[in-house]
Design a protein around this motif. Structure first.
Motif, PDB file in Angstrom:
ATOM      1  N   LYS A   1      12.808  -7.705  -0.894  1.00  0.00           N
ATOM      2  CA  LYS A   1      13.388  -6.218  -0.017  1.00  0.00           C
ATOM      3  C   LYS A   1      14.284  -6.574   1.264  1.00  0.00           C
ATOM      4  CE  LYS A   1      11.413  -3.940  -3.910  1.00  0.00           C
ATOM      5  NZ  LYS A   1       9.976  -3.207  -4.099  1.00  0.00           N
TER       6      LYS A   1
ATOM      7  N   PHE B   1      12.697  -8.641   4.191  1.00  0.00           N
ATOM      8  CA  PHE B   1      11.938  -8.758   4.354  1.00  0.00           C
ATOM      9  C   PHE B   1      12.148 -10.349   4.163  1.00  0.00           C
ATOM     10  CE2 PHE B   1      10.210  -5.045   3.306  1.00  0.00           C
ATOM     11  CZ  PHE B   1       8.547  -5.123   3.941  1.00  0.00           C
TER      12      PHE B   1
ATOM     13  N   VAL C   1       3.106  -9.564  16.976  1.00  0.00           N
ATOM     14  CA  VAL C   1       2.620 -10.728  15.960  1.00  0.00           C
ATOM     15  C   VAL C   1       3.405 -11.738  16.087  1.00  0.00           C
ATOM     16  CG1 VAL C   1       1.012  -9.614  14.874  1.00  0.00           C
ATOM     17  CG2 VAL C   1       3.454  -8.973  14.255  1.00  0.00           C
TER      18      VAL C   1
ATOM     19  N   SER D   1       6.321 -14.987  13.798  1.00  0.00           N
ATOM     20  CA  SER D   1       6.922 -14.434  12.956  1.00  0.00           C
ATOM     21  C   SER D   1       5.874 -15.527  11.280  1.00  0.00           C
ATOM     22  CB  SER D   1       8.293 -15.603  12.487  1.00  0.00           C
ATOM     23  OG  SER D   1       7.532 -17.242  13.055  1.00  0.00           O
TER      24      SER D   1
ATOM     25  N   ALA E   1       2.961 -12.574   9.357  1.00  0.00           N
ATOM     26  CA  ALA E   1       3.200 -11.641   7.828  1.00  0.00           C
ATOM     27  C   ALA E   1       2.883 -12.185   7.035  1.00  0.00           C
ATOM     28  CB  ALA E   1       4.766 -11.546   7.694  1.00  0.00           C
ATOM     29  N   MET E   2       3.526 -13.396   6.495  1.00  0.00           N
ATOM     30  CA  MET E   2       2.427 -14.374   5.289  1.00  0.00           C
ATOM     31  C   MET E   2       1.055 -14.751   5.332  1.00  0.00           C
ATOM     32  SD  MET E   2       4.343 -14.929   3.272  1.00  0.00           S
ATOM     33  CE  MET E   2       3.570 -16.077   1.912  1.00  0.00           C
TER      34      MET E   2
ATOM     35  N   VAL F   1      -0.898 -11.477   4.290  1.00  0.00           N
ATOM     36  CA  VAL F   1      -0.298 -11.614   2.909  1.00  0.00           C
ATOM     37  C   VAL F   1      -1.484 -12.596   2.096  1.00  0.00           C
ATOM     38  CG1 VAL F   1       0.803 -11.990   0.370  1.00  0.00           C
ATOM     39  CG2 VAL F   1       1.703 -10.833   2.366  1.00  0.00           C
TER      40      VAL F   1
ATOM     41  N   VAL G   1      -0.655  -9.596  -4.106  1.00  0.00           N
ATOM     42  CA  VAL G   1       1.046  -8.867  -3.360  1.00  0.00           C
ATOM     43  C   VAL G   1       1.990  -9.860  -3.822  1.00  0.00           C
ATOM     44  CG1 VAL G   1       2.007  -8.333  -1.098  1.00  0.00           C
ATOM     45  CG2 VAL G   1      -0.897  -9.014  -0.884  1.00  0.00           C
ATOM     46  N   GLU G   2       2.742  -8.367  -4.512  1.00  0.00           N
ATOM     47  CA  GLU G   2       3.909  -8.671  -4.712  1.00  0.00           C
ATOM     48  C   GLU G   2       5.400  -7.859  -4.778  1.00  0.00           C
ATOM     49  OE1 GLU G   2       2.579  -9.853  -9.127  1.00  0.00           O
ATOM     50  OE2 GLU G   2       2.067  -7.997  -8.576  1.00  0.00           O
ATOM     51  N   ASN G   3       6.697  -8.519  -5.067  1.00  0.00           N
ATOM     52  CA  ASN G   3       7.712  -7.573  -4.671  1.00  0.00           C
ATOM     53  C   ASN G   3       7.468  -6.508  -4.701  1.00  0.00           C
ATOM     54  OD1 ASN G   3      10.370  -7.057  -5.325  1.00  0.00           O
ATOM     55  ND2 ASN G   3      11.615  -9.022  -5.189  1.00  0.00           N
ATOM     56  N   ASP G   4       6.916  -5.954  -5.388  1.00  0.00           N
ATOM     57  CA  ASP G   4       6.756  -4.023  -5.474  1.00  0.00           C
ATOM     58  C   ASP G   4       6.024  -4.079  -4.266  1.00  0.00           C
ATOM     59  OD1 ASP G   4       8.699  -4.187  -7.271  1.00  0.00           O
ATOM     60  OD2 ASP G   4       6.996  -3.338  -8.885  1.00  0.00           O
ATOM     61  N   ASP G   5       5.417  -4.555  -3.790  1.00  0.00           N
ATOM     62  CA  ASP G   5       4.458  -4.009  -2.427  1.00  0.00           C
ATOM     63  C   ASP G   5       5.630  -4.317  -1.382  1.00  0.00           C
ATOM     64  OD1 ASP G   5       2.288  -4.166  -4.370  1.00  0.00           O
ATOM     65  OD2 ASP G   5       2.059  -6.364  -4.224  1.00  0.00           O
ATOM     66  N   LEU G   6       6.290  -4.884  -1.087  1.00  0.00           N
ATOM     67  CA  LEU G   6       6.798  -5.408   0.482  1.00  0.00           C
ATOM     68  C   LEU G   6       7.781  -4.438   0.859  1.00  0.00           C
ATOM     69  CD1 LEU G   6       8.763  -8.850  -0.584  1.00  0.00           C
ATOM     70  CD2 LEU G   6       6.402  -7.775   0.841  1.00  0.00           C
ATOM     71  N   ASP G   7       6.923  -2.856   1.797  1.00  0.00           N
ATOM     72  CA  ASP G   7       7.251  -1.824   2.010  1.00  0.00           C
ATOM     73  C   ASP G   7       5.899  -1.753   3.393  1.00  0.00           C
ATOM     74  OD1 ASP G   7       7.262   0.898   3.298  1.00  0.00           O
ATOM     75  OD2 ASP G   7       6.949   1.511   1.474  1.00  0.00           O
ATOM     76  N   TYR G   8       7.382  -1.735   4.891  1.00  0.00           N
ATOM     77  CA  TYR G   8       6.254  -2.106   6.146  1.00  0.00           C
ATOM     78  C   TYR G   8       5.304  -1.168   5.797  1.00  0.00           C
ATOM     79  CZ  TYR G   8       8.547  -5.831   7.397  1.00  0.00           C
ATOM     80  OH  TYR G   8       8.999  -7.124   7.788  1.00  0.00           O
TER      81      TYR G   8
ATOM     82  N   PHE H   1       2.168  -2.103   5.691  1.00  0.00           N
ATOM     83  CA  PHE H   1       1.347  -3.269   5.943  1.00  0.00           C
ATOM     84  C   PHE H   1       1.616  -2.767   7.465  1.00  0.00           C
ATOM     85  CE2 PHE H   1       2.983  -5.252   2.947  1.00  0.00           C
ATOM     86  CZ  PHE H   1       1.669  -5.904   1.760  1.00  0.00           C
TER      87      PHE H   1
END
Lengths: 393, 79
Positions: free
Chosen positions: A221, A224, B34, B36, B39-40, B43, B54-61, B64
């Motif tokens: 997204k 990201f 934190v 860089s 983030a991973m 995850v 955790v997938e593409n659709d879950d990428l929303d700040y 997290f």
């Protein structure tokens, strides 16, 4: 952690070694001089399933486990660091799509990446931006049903031949990742020659001028791109480089073990001289230490343990330091011969320097590793304090 | 698994990366707490510890950004 390879992993290791011995080692110096790797070699690599090694079987790849893939990188790294960089960047694109691609992106691209029909390229670094990757200057603008990309990427391994690039750009001021195919209007490449090392990695500069791509080519997204998409890809890249350094170190050692048993000075073979033995002993020890760090990273990777990211960083840092010392000693042992194109150790030394720079320089790894060390120290102090408080109360 | 269990496990994980005490609604990313790699690592932690993907659709700040947001996200994924 089990350090013993399974019979299947041993079998794979023998196959990788045979491939490198037959198809790579005899030609790697010539590729280095020609500054290119023939397309037939890349196709052979793909036909063996090595190019798309991490792509799961559901997308037509062999779906190698982390340790088997590490062993592949080790062997390829011993044959040609340039060809290792193809496996690295191609794998980084595969990894980014596997983790963050949409189902449609996975279905469209992963089978082609697995067979080598499509070659992946990783477009993060720019003329003005290296380690400070969040500050990339390439832009992506959402227009109608498309993104329009403008900017330049530099030092892109296999940029001369790759046809699917993972490009990082600022979109709405936030780092984001996009798939860009070579055939898009507004996209072009310029070859980069005359590098110190990785000479046959066919590096290129990528130019994007109003390069329009479909909006479904966004990976992940908006915002990201660096933290998650590049994060997943770079971790994979560091893993490949760490293992590749082990293979490169082993190639240096093997060259020295052979040479010192053939070359006579002062009436005896070089291997009889204690100062030579000192260098050989240090090589053996350092290579083994680097290999163990890579095994540890593989173990954590197969478990999906969060600490794999830090441990991979440590393995990459140590292994890339190791190969610079080992390759330098290998040239020293070979003397003037080692400086000539008649022996591969000069190539190993030139390639070694690049290993310290790619996928996060040694200095960036040091910063991260040291910070983690201080954090762990603090954590242990807190735990001890809590334990003391509990004991007293 | 209760909300408290998830919260405590996530707090313990965060303590490996953040040297100051963070409140349940403190913004982890805006505060510059934190690096860089975090983030991973987050995850991977969520996936391994709670068995979710955790997938593409879950990428929303918003999934997290804070401790409470992470806990809510995990609970939704575990349903």
């Amino acid at each position: 952690m089990d350090l013993e390879l399974t019979s299947q992993q041993k079998q794979h290791q023998e196959q990788f070694r045979a491939f490198v011995t037959q198809e790579m080692a005899p030609y790697a110096d010539q590729w280095d001089q020609d500054e290119r790797i023939p397309s037939e070699v890349i196709q052979k690599l793909a036909n063996q399933g090595y190019l798309g090694a991490i792509v799961p079987s559901e997308y037509g790849g062999p779906g190698m486990d982390a340790l088997t893939f590490g062993l592949l990188c080790e062997e390829i790294g011993g044959g040609s660091a340039s060809l290792l960089s193809l496996i690295t960047v191609h794998g980084m694109v595969c990894q980014a799509l596997l983790k963050w691609g949409t189902p449609a992106q996975k279905t469209q691209w992963l089978p082609k990446l697995a067979t080598g029909e499509v070659i992946g390229g990783f477009g993060l670094t720019e003329p003005n931006v290296g380690s400070d990757a969040k500050s990339i200057e390439t832009t992506a603008t959402h227009v109608d049903n498309a993104y329009v990309l403008n900017g330049e990427k530099k030092w892109i391994s296999f940029g001369q031949v790759a046809n699917l690039f993972l490009i990082f750009a600022q979109c709405e001021g936030k780092p984001s990742a996009f798939l860009v195919t070579r055939d898009r209007p507004g996209f072009s490449t310029l070859p980069i020659n005359g590098l110190l090392g990785f000479r046959s990695a066919m590096l290129a500069q990528l130019l994007m001028k109003d390069c329009r791509i479909p909006e479904d080519h966004l990976v992940g997204k908006i915002g990201f791109g660096f933290s998650h998409v590049a994060g997943a890809a770079l971790d994979h890249g560091r893993y490949c480089v760490g293992w590749g350094c082990v293979g490169g170190g082993q190639a240096c050692l093997d060259a020295c073990l052979y040479y010192t048993g053939e070359r006579k000075q002062f009436g005896g073979f070089l291997k009889g001289h204690q100062l030579i033995q000192q260098m050989i002993a240090n090589m053996i020890t350092q290579i083994k230490a680097a290999r163990l760090l890579c095994y540890h990273a593989a173990y954590l990777k197969d478990k999906g343990d969060p600490s794999l990211i830090m441990e991979t960083s440590i393995a990459k840092y140590f292994a890339s330091q190791m190969i610079n010392q080992v390759a330098s000693d290998a040239v020293q042992i070979h003397g003037a011969n080692g400086c000539s194109s008649d022996y591969p150790v000069q190539r190993y030394l030139r390639d070694a320097k690049i290993m310290e720079i790619i996928e996060g320089s040694s200095q960036m790894q040091q910063i991260i590793i040291a910070k983690s060390g201080y954090q762990n120290f603090l954590l242990e102090k807190r735990k001890a304090r809590r334990h003391d408080d509990a004991t007293q109360s | 698994m209760t909300t408290t269990d998830i919260l405590e496990k996530t707090k313990s994980f965060l303590a490996q990366f953040i040297s100051v005490q963070v409140g349940n609604d403190d913004d982890l990313f805006a505060s510059g707490l934190v690096n860089s790699l975090f983030a991973m690592q987050l995850v991977l932690f969520v996936e391994k510890e709670f068995g979710v993907k955790v997938e593409n659709d879950d990428l929303d700040y918003d999934n997290f950004r804070t401790l409470n947001a992470i806990v809510g996200f995990i609970q939704r994924k575990m349903k």
